[in-house]
Write a protein that holds these residues in place. Structure first.
Motif, PDB file in Angstrom:
ATOM      1  N   GLU A  56      -4.088   3.264   9.267  1.00  0.00           N
ATOM      2  CA  GLU A  56      -3.304   4.149  10.131  1.00  0.00           C
ATOM      3  C   GLU A  56      -2.592   5.225   9.322  1.00  0.00           C
ATOM      4  OE1 GLU A  56      -0.700   1.606  12.365  1.00  0.00           O
ATOM      5  OE2 GLU A  56      -2.375   0.657  13.424  1.00  0.00           O
ATOM      6  N   ILE A  57      -2.295   4.931   8.062  1.00  0.00           N
ATOM      7  CA  ILE A  57      -1.619   5.894   7.187  1.00  0.00           C
ATOM      8  C   ILE A  57      -2.633   6.829   6.549  1.00  0.00           C
ATOM      9  CG2 ILE A  57      -0.265   6.134   5.068  1.00  0.00           C
ATOM     10  CD1 ILE A  57       1.047   3.454   5.825  1.00  0.00           C
ATOM     11  N   VAL A  58      -3.670   6.251   5.943  1.00  0.00           N
ATOM     12  CA  VAL A  58      -4.754   7.039   5.336  1.00  0.00           C
ATOM     13  C   VAL A  58      -6.064   6.401   5.774  1.00  0.00           C
ATOM     14  CG1 VAL A  58      -5.825   7.875   3.219  1.00  0.00           C
ATOM     15  CG2 VAL A  58      -3.342   7.629   3.323  1.00  0.00           C
ATOM     16  N   ALA A  59      -6.781   7.097   6.630  1.00  0.00           N
ATOM     17  CA  ALA A  59      -8.044   6.571   7.143  1.00  0.00           C
ATOM     18  C   ALA A  59      -9.083   6.500   6.025  1.00  0.00           C
ATOM     19  CB  ALA A  59      -8.553   7.454   8.275  1.00  0.00           C
ATOM     20  N   PRO A  60      -9.978   5.522   6.085  1.00  0.00           N
ATOM     21  CA  PRO A  60     -11.057   5.465   5.090  1.00  0.00           C
ATOM     22  C   PRO A  60     -11.838   6.778   5.089  1.00  0.00           C
ATOM     23  CG  PRO A  60     -11.005   3.445   6.373  1.00  0.00           C
ATOM     24  CD  PRO A  60     -10.048   4.409   7.030  1.00  0.00           C
ATOM     25  N   GLY A  61     -12.119   7.273   3.902  1.00  0.00           N
ATOM     26  CA  GLY A  61     -12.819   8.546   3.753  1.00  0.00           C
ATOM     27  C   GLY A  61     -11.887   9.747   3.689  1.00  0.00           C
ATOM     28  N   ALA A  97      -7.041 -16.530   1.527  1.00  0.00           N
ATOM     29  CA  ALA A  97      -6.146 -15.888   2.494  1.00  0.00           C
ATOM     30  C   ALA A  97      -6.750 -16.008   3.880  1.00  0.00           C
ATOM     31  CB  ALA A  97      -5.957 -14.415   2.145  1.00  0.00           C
ATOM     32  N   TRP A  98      -5.888 -16.116   4.880  1.00  0.00           N
ATOM     33  CA  TRP A  98      -6.354 -16.121   6.258  1.00  0.00           C
ATOM     34  C   TRP A  98      -6.885 -14.719   6.556  1.00  0.00           C
ATOM     35  CZ3 TRP A  98      -3.519 -15.123  11.255  1.00  0.00           C
ATOM     36  CH2 TRP A  98      -4.248 -15.605  12.354  1.00  0.00           C
ATOM     37  N   ALA A  99      -8.171 -14.596   6.820  1.00  0.00           N
ATOM     38  CA  ALA A  99      -8.836 -13.299   6.968  1.00  0.00           C
ATOM     39  C   ALA A  99      -8.200 -12.395   8.023  1.00  0.00           C
ATOM     40  CB  ALA A  99     -10.327 -13.498   7.230  1.00  0.00           C
ATOM     41  N   PRO A 100      -7.830 -12.892   9.212  1.00  0.00           N
ATOM     42  CA  PRO A 100      -7.218 -11.991  10.198  1.00  0.00           C
ATOM     43  C   PRO A 100      -5.913 -11.355   9.706  1.00  0.00           C
ATOM     44  CG  PRO A 100      -8.027 -13.957  11.289  1.00  0.00           C
ATOM     45  CD  PRO A 100      -8.149 -14.205   9.804  1.00  0.00           C
ATOM     46  N   ALA A 101      -5.148 -12.046   8.877  1.00  0.00           N
ATOM     47  CA  ALA A 101      -3.905 -11.466   8.353  1.00  0.00           C
ATOM     48  C   ALA A 101      -4.204 -10.336   7.375  1.00  0.00           C
ATOM     49  CB  ALA A 101      -3.057 -12.544   7.683  1.00  0.00           C
ATOM     50  N   VAL A 102      -5.222 -10.514   6.542  1.00  0.00           N
ATOM     51  CA  VAL A 102      -5.618  -9.459   5.599  1.00  0.00           C
ATOM     52  C   VAL A 102      -6.164  -8.263   6.371  1.00  0.00           C
ATOM     53  CG1 VAL A 102      -7.154  -8.864   3.685  1.00  0.00           C
ATOM     54  CG2 VAL A 102      -6.043 -11.114   3.749  1.00  0.00           C
ATOM     55  N   GLU A 103      -6.959  -8.547   7.387  1.00  0.00           N
ATOM     56  CA  GLU A 103      -7.508  -7.473   8.222  1.00  0.00           C
ATOM     57  C   GLU A 103      -6.400  -6.677   8.911  1.00  0.00           C
ATOM     58  OE1 GLU A 103     -11.884  -7.708  10.289  1.00  0.00           O
ATOM     59  OE2 GLU A 103     -10.467  -9.329  10.654  1.00  0.00           O
ATOM     60  N   TYR A 129       0.868  -1.181   0.000  1.00  0.00           N
ATOM     61  CA  TYR A 129       0.000   0.000   0.000  1.00  0.00           C
ATOM     62  C   TYR A 129       0.894   1.218   0.000  1.00  0.00           C
ATOM     63  CZ  TYR A 129      -3.358   3.516   1.465  1.00  0.00           C
ATOM     64  OH  TYR A 129      -4.133   4.643   1.522  1.00  0.00           O
ATOM     65  N   ASP A 130       0.542   2.192  -0.822  1.00  0.00           N
ATOM     66  CA  ASP A 130       1.293   3.433  -0.929  1.00  0.00           C
ATOM     67  C   ASP A 130       0.305   4.580  -0.769  1.00  0.00           C
ATOM     68  OD1 ASP A 130       2.699   5.708  -1.750  1.00  0.00           O
ATOM     69  OD2 ASP A 130       3.726   4.655  -3.367  1.00  0.00           O
ATOM     70  N   ALA A 131       0.562   5.467   0.170  1.00  0.00           N
ATOM     71  CA  ALA A 131      -0.341   6.592   0.433  1.00  0.00           C
ATOM     72  C   ALA A 131      -0.525   7.488  -0.789  1.00  0.00           C
ATOM     73  CB  ALA A 131       0.165   7.412   1.611  1.00  0.00           C
ATOM     74  N   ASP A 132       0.420   7.450  -1.743  1.00  0.00           N
ATOM     75  CA  ASP A 132       0.276   8.242  -2.962  1.00  0.00           C
ATOM     76  C   ASP A 132      -0.812   7.676  -3.885  1.00  0.00           C
ATOM     77  OD1 ASP A 132       2.234  10.031  -2.201  1.00  0.00           O
ATOM     78  OD2 ASP A 132       3.836   8.981  -3.301  1.00  0.00           O
ATOM     79  N   ASP A 133      -1.215   6.438  -3.655  1.00  0.00           N
ATOM     80  CA  ASP A 133      -2.303   5.792  -4.405  1.00  0.00           C
ATOM     81  C   ASP A 133      -3.275   5.249  -3.358  1.00  0.00           C
ATOM     82  OD1 ASP A 133      -3.857   4.617  -6.334  1.00  0.00           O
ATOM     83  OD2 ASP A 133      -2.386   3.116  -6.933  1.00  0.00           O
ATOM     84  N   PRO A 134      -3.981   6.138  -2.653  1.00  0.00           N
ATOM     85  CA  PRO A 134      -4.673   5.772  -1.413  1.00  0.00           C
ATOM     86  C   PRO A 134      -5.856   4.823  -1.551  1.00  0.00           C
ATOM     87  CG  PRO A 134      -5.275   7.985  -2.077  1.00  0.00           C
ATOM     88  CD  PRO A 134      -4.177   7.539  -3.005  1.00  0.00           C
ATOM     89  N   PHE A 135      -6.391   4.658  -2.733  1.00  0.00           N
ATOM     90  CA  PHE A 135      -7.550   3.782  -2.898  1.00  0.00           C
ATOM     91  C   PHE A 135      -7.158   2.340  -3.222  1.00  0.00           C
ATOM     92  CE2 PHE A 135      -9.197   8.017  -3.884  1.00  0.00           C
ATOM     93  CZ  PHE A 135     -10.310   8.066  -3.062  1.00  0.00           C
ATOM     94  N   GLN A 169      -3.245  -1.520   9.134  1.00  0.00           N
ATOM     95  CA  GLN A 169      -2.011  -0.739   8.983  1.00  0.00           C
ATOM     96  C   GLN A 169      -2.179   0.330   7.908  1.00  0.00           C
ATOM     97  OE1 GLN A 169       0.895  -3.780   8.224  1.00  0.00           O
ATOM     98  NE2 GLN A 169       1.307  -4.100  10.380  1.00  0.00           N
ATOM     99  N   THR A 170      -2.880   0.009   6.821  1.00  0.00           N
ATOM    100  CA  THR A 170      -3.095   1.023   5.775  1.00  0.00           C
ATOM    101  C   THR A 170      -3.993   2.136   6.286  1.00  0.00           C
ATOM    102  OG1 THR A 170      -5.069   0.075   4.679  1.00  0.00           O
ATOM    103  CG2 THR A 170      -2.907  -0.782   4.000  1.00  0.00           C
TER     104      THR A 170
END
Length: 141
Positions: A119-124, A105-111, A29-35, A116-117
């Motif tokens: 924490e960098i750019v909150a949804p919305g 994928a193990w769901a808790p790992a994806v969550e 994940y890169d904050a420059d491409d937040p979506f 972490q993403t």
């Protein structure tokens, strides 16, 4: 704060109706491409596929079926194990069918990765520099 998040997970690629084998998934994940979240799937040192995924869609897929096109997600519960089922439809093959892959994928790992993403750019709070975006579109055009 680092504007990037990287996580490598072992996921299961479904081959055939029931067989699964492990593949590495490098999520970034890169904050420059937040979506977007990028997922690079590899096995034995070879890249199998690279997908740019909608971050919100991945999160939604942990809770309900989402997607109608080339990418579809849905939660799967075995009673003990919570998974995210990811289905990908790719380019056409020589036989006229499309490449198709199902990855679990193990769901808790994806969550955890998505937290972490957030924490960098909150949804919305996602923002895109319009001038930078237009320059990219024109350069690709």
């Amino acid at each position: 704060m680092n504007p990037n998040v990287h996580k490598t997970l072992v996921m299961q690629l479904q081959a055939g109706a029931t067989e699964r084998f492990p593949v590495l998934a490098h999520l970034s994940y890169d904050a420059d491409d937040p979506f977007a979240v990028t997922a690079v799937f590899s096995h034995d040192g070879h890249v199998l596929a690279r997908w740019r995924l909608d971050r919100e869609m991945v999160l939604d897929g942990l809770h309900r079926p989402v997607g109608m096109g080339d990418v579809r997600f849905r939660p799967v519960s075995t009673g003990v194990w919570e998974e995210l089922r990811m289905e990908f439809l790719g380019d056409a093959r020589s036989d006229g069918e499309r490449h198709h892959a199902v990855v679990f994928a193990w769901a808790p790992a994806v969550e955890s990765f998505l937290r972490q993403t957030h924490e960098i750019v909150a949804p919305g709070q996602e923002r895109i520099e319009v001038d930078h975006f237009l320059a990219e579109v024109i350069a690709e055009g």
